[in-house]
Design a protein around this motif. Structure first.
Motif, mmCIF file in Angstrom:
data_model
loop_
_atom_site.group_PDB
_atom_site.id
_atom_site.type_symbol
_atom_site.label_atom_id
_atom_site.label_comp_id
_atom_site.label_asym_id
_atom_site.label_seq_id
_atom_site.Cartn_x
_atom_site.Cartn_y
_atom_site.Cartn_z
ATOM 1 N N GLY A 1 0.875 -1.088 0.025
ATOM 2 C CA GLY A 1 0.045 -0.096 -0.041
ATOM 3 C C GLY A 1 0.645 1.315 0.090
ATOM 4 O O GLY A 1 0.592 2.127 -0.744
ATOM 5 N N ILE A 2 1.799 1.246 0.752
ATOM 6 C CA ILE A 2 2.656 2.515 0.913
ATOM 7 C C ILE A 2 3.260 2.770 -0.339
ATOM 8 O O ILE A 2 3.608 3.790 -0.781
ATOM 9 N N ASN A 3 3.995 1.745 -1.173
ATOM 10 C CA ASN A 3 4.677 1.582 -2.212
ATOM 11 C C ASN A 3 3.788 2.204 -3.377
ATOM 12 O O ASN A 3 4.027 3.162 -4.250
ATOM 13 N N ASP B 1 18.982 1.564 6.815
ATOM 14 C CA ASP B 1 19.373 1.800 5.640
ATOM 15 C C ASP B 1 18.376 1.639 4.270
ATOM 16 O O ASP B 1 18.307 2.433 3.452
ATOM 17 N N SER B 2 17.619 0.847 4.636
ATOM 18 C CA SER B 2 16.521 0.419 3.570
ATOM 19 C C SER B 2 15.441 1.597 3.441
ATOM 20 O O SER B 2 15.196 2.192 2.494
ATOM 21 N N SER B 3 15.111 1.950 4.745
ATOM 22 C CA SER B 3 14.308 3.305 4.751
ATOM 23 C C SER B 3 15.244 4.597 4.192
ATOM 24 O O SER B 3 14.586 5.211 3.386
ATOM 25 N N ARG B 4 16.225 4.658 4.610
ATOM 26 C CA ARG B 4 17.241 5.959 4.071
ATOM 27 C C ARG B 4 17.089 5.773 2.600
ATOM 28 O O ARG B 4 16.976 6.926 1.859
ATOM 29 N N GLN B 5 17.208 4.686 2.130
ATOM 30 C CA GLN B 5 17.527 4.378 0.499
ATOM 31 C C GLN B 5 16.108 4.956 -0.271
ATOM 32 O O GLN B 5 16.389 5.896 -1.165
ATOM 33 N N GLN B 6 15.025 4.571 0.424
ATOM 34 C CA GLN B 6 13.801 4.927 -0.300
ATOM 35 C C GLN B 6 13.577 6.663 -0.218
ATOM 36 O O GLN B 6 13.199 7.316 -1.063
ATOM 37 N N LEU B 7 14.157 7.200 0.946
ATOM 38 C CA LEU B 7 14.250 8.655 1.050
ATOM 39 C C LEU B 7 15.059 9.372 0.088
ATOM 40 O O LEU B 7 14.624 10.307 -0.441
ATOM 41 N N ALA C 1 15.072 16.752 5.970
ATOM 42 C CA ALA C 1 15.046 16.654 7.490
ATOM 43 C C ALA C 1 14.753 14.983 7.742
ATOM 44 O O ALA C 1 15.271 14.639 9.105
ATOM 45 N N ALA C 2 14.242 14.267 6.836
ATOM 46 C CA ALA C 2 13.964 12.858 7.419
ATOM 47 C C ALA C 2 15.110 12.113 7.345
ATOM 48 O O ALA C 2 15.586 11.389 8.037
#
Length: 221
Positions: free
Chosen positions: A110-112, A193-199, A214-215
């Motif tokens: 859903g979020i993707n 790192d996975s979350s950061r890569q998406q950002l 900021a995120a």
């Protein structure tokens, strides 16, 4: 890793997990045509499985990112190049949306789908068809809350809540939400790192630049 999962699959050709992992790893290795063919075969065997459709979305998404980010384009051209590959972006949204419909608890899909829909709008190539953004957002919100009722320290549910806020909320609330997720990550560098890569994907496309920066700073800290 690919070699090991192929060996596991050879031992048990009905092992769905190994089949899904092989498809994911082919995508990670940028062998997108092989990944697409492999995952489509998995879906033929398990048409009602959300994981298979989500993996199709992942393969299409990874190829879309690869085309505009690593095809010799300087960062200044990322935005324009990403627009020309809008068909691949749409090809990623559809299976993610289908996976979420098949399993409304599958907030990853859903979020993707929702994030990519927002990117479509940002790039000016939003499709006329597809699930409504507000409907998707409501579904993902419900899925995350349900997951957190069962497991309050679920990092991915908390991170997905932060991803939701990132799309259209105030910077202060976004930063707070990501800190709330990181608090339960237990120094798991892989998930962080996975979350950061998406950002960083959003950063490279100039999506809500100040909020995304900021995120990212929260993860860097």
């Amino acid at each position: 890793a690919l070699e090991q999962y192929q060996k596991a699959f050879a031992l048990d050709i009905k092992d769905r997990n190994s089949q899904l992992k092989i498809g994911m790893l082919l995508g990670r290795l940028h062998r997108h045509a092989e990944a697409r063919e492999w995952v489509n075969n998995v879906i033929e065997k398990y048409p009602d499985g959300a994981e298979g459709h989500a993996l199709v979305g992942r393969v299409e998404k990874e190829e879309w990112i690869t085309l505009w980010r690593t095809s010799g384009n300087p960062p200044a051209q990322f935005l324009e190049r990403s627009k020309t590959e809008g068909a691949l972006l749409e090809a990623a949204i559809e299976p993610y949306s289908k996976a979420f419909l098949l399993d409304p608890s599958h907030f990853y899909s859903g979020i993707n789908a929702l994030t990519l829909r927002h990117l479509q709008r940002h790039l000016g190539c939003e499709a006329e068809t597809g699930m409504d953004i507000e409907v998707l957002a409501g579904g993902v919100t419900w899925a995350c809350r349900s997951a957190l009722l069962k497991s309050p320290k679920d990092y991915w549910a908390r991170a997905t809540q932060a991803d939701l806020r990132l799309l259209d909320d105030e910077q202060e609330k976004v930063v707070k939400a990501y800190r709330n997720a990181i608090a339960v990550a237990d120094a798991d560098w892989f998930v962080l790192d996975s979350s950061r890569q998406q950002l960083c994907v959003l950063r490279d496309l100039g999506f809500r630049s100040d909020v995304v920066a900021a995120a990212i700073a929260v993860f860097d800290q």
